[in-house]
Every structure is written in C-alpha cells, then in structure tokens.
Design a protein around this motif. Structure first.
Motif, mmCIF file in Angstrom:
data_model
loop_
_atom_site.group_PDB
_atom_site.id
_atom_site.type_symbol
_atom_site.label_atom_id
_atom_site.label_comp_id
_atom_site.label_asym_id
_atom_site.label_seq_id
_atom_site.Cartn_x
_atom_site.Cartn_y
_atom_site.Cartn_z
ATOM 1 N N ILE A 81 0.921 -1.356 -0.268
ATOM 2 C CA ILE A 81 -0.041 -0.704 0.021
ATOM 3 C C ILE A 81 1.021 1.320 -0.483
ATOM 4 N N LEU A 82 1.743 1.305 0.614
ATOM 5 C CA LEU A 82 3.098 2.361 0.838
ATOM 6 C C LEU A 82 3.980 2.334 -0.064
ATOM 7 N N ARG A 83 4.880 1.796 0.373
ATOM 8 C CA ARG A 83 6.470 2.020 -0.682
ATOM 9 C C ARG A 83 5.757 1.447 -2.149
ATOM 10 N N LYS A 84 5.420 -0.198 -2.797
ATOM 11 C CA LYS A 84 5.614 -0.324 -4.403
ATOM 12 C C LYS A 84 4.900 0.688 -4.628
ATOM 13 N N PRO A 85 4.252 1.149 -4.718
ATOM 14 C CA PRO A 85 3.308 1.698 -5.397
ATOM 15 C C PRO A 85 4.192 3.229 -6.257
ATOM 16 N N LEU A 86 5.149 3.561 -5.322
ATOM 17 C CA LEU A 86 6.654 4.757 -4.761
ATOM 18 C C LEU A 86 7.585 4.158 -5.927
ATOM 19 N N GLY A 87 7.561 2.989 -5.688
ATOM 20 C CA GLY A 87 9.153 2.149 -6.632
ATOM 21 C C GLY A 87 9.499 2.124 -6.037
ATOM 22 N N LEU A 88 9.319 1.869 -4.524
ATOM 23 C CA LEU A 88 10.351 2.185 -3.398
ATOM 24 C C LEU A 88 10.040 0.607 -2.033
ATOM 25 N N SER A 89 11.284 0.382 -1.118
ATOM 26 C CA SER A 89 10.732 -0.710 -0.604
ATOM 27 C C SER A 89 11.355 -0.362 1.030
ATOM 28 N N PHE A 90 11.866 -0.977 2.204
ATOM 29 C CA PHE A 90 12.255 -1.340 2.874
ATOM 30 C C PHE A 90 13.699 -1.361 3.463
ATOM 31 N N THR A 91 14.633 -0.499 4.020
ATOM 32 C CA THR A 91 16.200 -1.794 4.407
ATOM 33 C C THR A 91 16.161 -2.719 4.940
ATOM 34 N N ASN A 92 16.464 -2.966 5.545
ATOM 35 C CA ASN A 92 16.754 -4.261 6.201
ATOM 36 C C ASN A 92 17.082 -3.396 8.361
ATOM 37 N N GLU A 93 17.739 -2.228 8.056
ATOM 38 C CA GLU A 93 17.530 -1.204 8.808
ATOM 39 C C GLU A 93 16.842 -0.546 9.672
ATOM 40 N N GLU A 94 16.170 -0.309 8.942
ATOM 41 C CA GLU A 94 14.538 0.668 8.991
ATOM 42 C C GLU A 94 13.387 -0.674 9.843
ATOM 43 N N LEU A 95 14.035 -1.589 8.991
ATOM 44 C CA LEU A 95 13.091 -3.185 10.192
ATOM 45 C C LEU A 95 13.646 -3.099 11.438
ATOM 46 N N VAL A 96 14.995 -3.172 11.229
ATOM 47 C CA VAL A 96 14.967 -3.161 12.463
ATOM 48 C C VAL A 96 14.649 -2.343 13.716
ATOM 49 N N LYS A 97 15.080 -1.045 13.420
ATOM 50 C CA LYS A 97 15.095 0.176 14.617
ATOM 51 C C LYS A 97 13.286 -0.068 14.409
ATOM 52 N N GLU A 98 12.322 -0.665 14.226
ATOM 53 C CA GLU A 98 10.932 -0.616 14.492
ATOM 54 C C GLU A 98 10.474 -1.618 15.656
ATOM 55 N N LYS A 99 12.171 -2.767 15.919
ATOM 56 C CA LYS A 99 11.330 -3.294 17.831
ATOM 57 C C LYS A 99 11.320 -2.454 19.036
ATOM 58 N N ASP A 100 11.563 -0.632 19.170
ATOM 59 C CA ASP A 100 10.722 0.101 19.338
ATOM 60 C C ASP A 100 9.693 0.575 19.539
ATOM 61 N N ASP A 101 8.920 0.269 18.650
ATOM 62 C CA ASP A 101 7.918 0.620 18.204
ATOM 63 C C ASP A 101 7.211 -0.096 18.784
ATOM 64 N N VAL A 102 5.903 0.730 18.296
ATOM 65 C CA VAL A 102 4.500 0.410 19.319
ATOM 66 C C VAL A 102 3.908 -0.016 17.984
ATOM 67 N N LEU A 103 3.793 -1.510 17.269
ATOM 68 C CA LEU A 103 2.903 -1.450 16.426
ATOM 69 C C LEU A 103 1.316 -2.327 16.548
ATOM 70 N N ILE A 104 0.735 -1.981 15.737
ATOM 71 C CA ILE A 104 -0.527 -1.863 15.500
ATOM 72 C C ILE A 104 -1.441 -2.352 14.529
ATOM 73 N N GLY A 105 -2.529 -3.747 14.304
ATOM 74 C CA GLY A 105 -2.949 -3.863 13.661
ATOM 75 C C GLY A 105 -4.459 -4.281 13.544
ATOM 76 N N ALA A 106 -5.247 -4.330 12.753
ATOM 77 C CA ALA A 106 -6.322 -4.059 12.942
ATOM 78 C C ALA A 106 -7.326 -5.310 12.255
ATOM 79 N N PHE A 107 -7.863 -6.409 12.472
ATOM 80 C CA PHE A 107 -7.860 -8.040 12.113
ATOM 81 C C PHE A 107 -9.507 -7.794 11.721
ATOM 82 N N GLU A 108 -9.198 -8.983 11.213
ATOM 83 C CA GLU A 108 -10.935 -10.051 11.077
ATOM 84 C C GLU A 108 -10.239 -11.138 10.994
#
Ligand code: COA
Length: 142
Positions: A23-50
C-alpha cells in the motif's frame, strides 16, 4: 474488528510489513531497508484484524517524553473509506495517552491530510517531500 499490538518479528509483523509494502511503498517504486525494519523493535506496532486477515495497521515511534509520532498508517485496498482508519487512529491515540504522551505528530501525505483533519489534526509547517511525494507535518494535542 479486533485491534491488536503486534510483536516485532512475529507472523503478524510479517503480514504488516507485506501490507505496508503493497500500500505504501510499491506504488512509489520503493521498498524497506533491513535497517529500517530492525529499528521498529522499539516502536508500538498496531494491527486491525478480521480473524487472521490484517485489515489495516499503523505504528507509534517515541520522539520524547511528551511526543509520539504516528507512522506507516495503511488500510487494505478495497476496504478504505469504511471507517477502519478512524478506528485505528482512535486506538493509537488512546494507547499514546495511556503511555503518558500528550502530543501526537505525523508526516502526513498531502493526499490524505483531509483524513487527519477530520480527526482533529492541524498542519504545522510547510509542505515537504518525503518518499518522493508531498507531505505536511501534522499534530494534535491528546
Ligand atoms: C488514509 C487512510 C489510512 C484512511 O483510512 P480509511 O479507513 O480509508 O478512512 P476512514 O474510512 O476511517 O475515514 C474517516 C474519515 O476521513 C475521510 N477520509 C478518508 N480518506 C480521506 C482522504 N484521502 N481525504 C479526505 N478525507 C478522507 C472519510 O471520508 C471519513 O470521513 P467521514 O467520517 O466524514 O465519513 C487509508 O485510506 C489508506 O490507507 N490510504 C492509502 C495509504 C495512505 O495514504 N496512508 C497514509 C499515509 S500518511
């Protein structure tokens, strides 16, 4: 629609990264770096599920003792405009308040600034470019 906190590295986290990619990166031709994802260890991650299906997600990153930044807000294509984003934002704001923050900020894509305005956010500065597209910094006192 249950909202859940997601553990970094879990099955749900992988779903979240995939959703953000689509939804956020591919449409812009971008991706995530491993470094970016590792840093997310310190974040509060939230998901809505069905059931097992992730419908939307967002995350909170601490800026300082009072301020938290919302990032990576996304609702599944085809389910946008049905109130899922609003529910995710309310959950994230309540969580931020419970953790003692009194200000929520974000870098909002210009195309969706109206969504955040509906929820009480104000533009606080000039337009700028991030991930190739126009953004505004927006904020709300919680
Ligand atoms: C932006 C996004 C998260 C909003 O979530 P959503 O579930 O579609 O939004 P909701 O249905 O909860 O909308 C809540 C209100 O905001 C309005 N709104 C939604 N998107 C809007 C937009 N782009 N511009 C203006 N208003 C918008 C809705 O009409 C609704 O108003 P109402 O309560 O008067 O009916 C979602 O559309 C999305 O994932 N978009 C693509 C990715 C993206 O741009 N993410 C944000 C990065 S900063």
């Amino acid at each position: 629609m249950p909202l859940k906190l997601i553990d970094h590295g879990s099955k749900e986290y992988k779903q979240m990264v995939e959703m953000r990619m689509q939804i956020l990166r591919k449409p812009l031709g971008l991706s995530f770096t491993n470094e970016e994802l590792v840093k997310e260890k310190d974040d509060v991650l939230i998901g809505a599920f069905e059931e097992e299906d992730m419908l939307g997600c967002c995350m909170l990153t601490k800026i300082d003792a009072e301020t938290v930044r919302l990032r990576q807000m996304a609702v599944k294509t085809g389910l946008q405009g049905k109130g899922i984003g609003r529910v995710l934002m309310q959950f994230a704001e309540n969580l931020a308040r419970d953790r003692g923050y009194n200000r929520l900020i974000m870098h909002a894509r210009k195309s969706v600034a109206g969504f955040y305005e509906k929820l009480g956010y104000k533009i606080t500065g000039d337009e700028f470019v991030e991930v190739t597209i126009e953004h505004y910094t927006m904020e709300k006192i919680l």
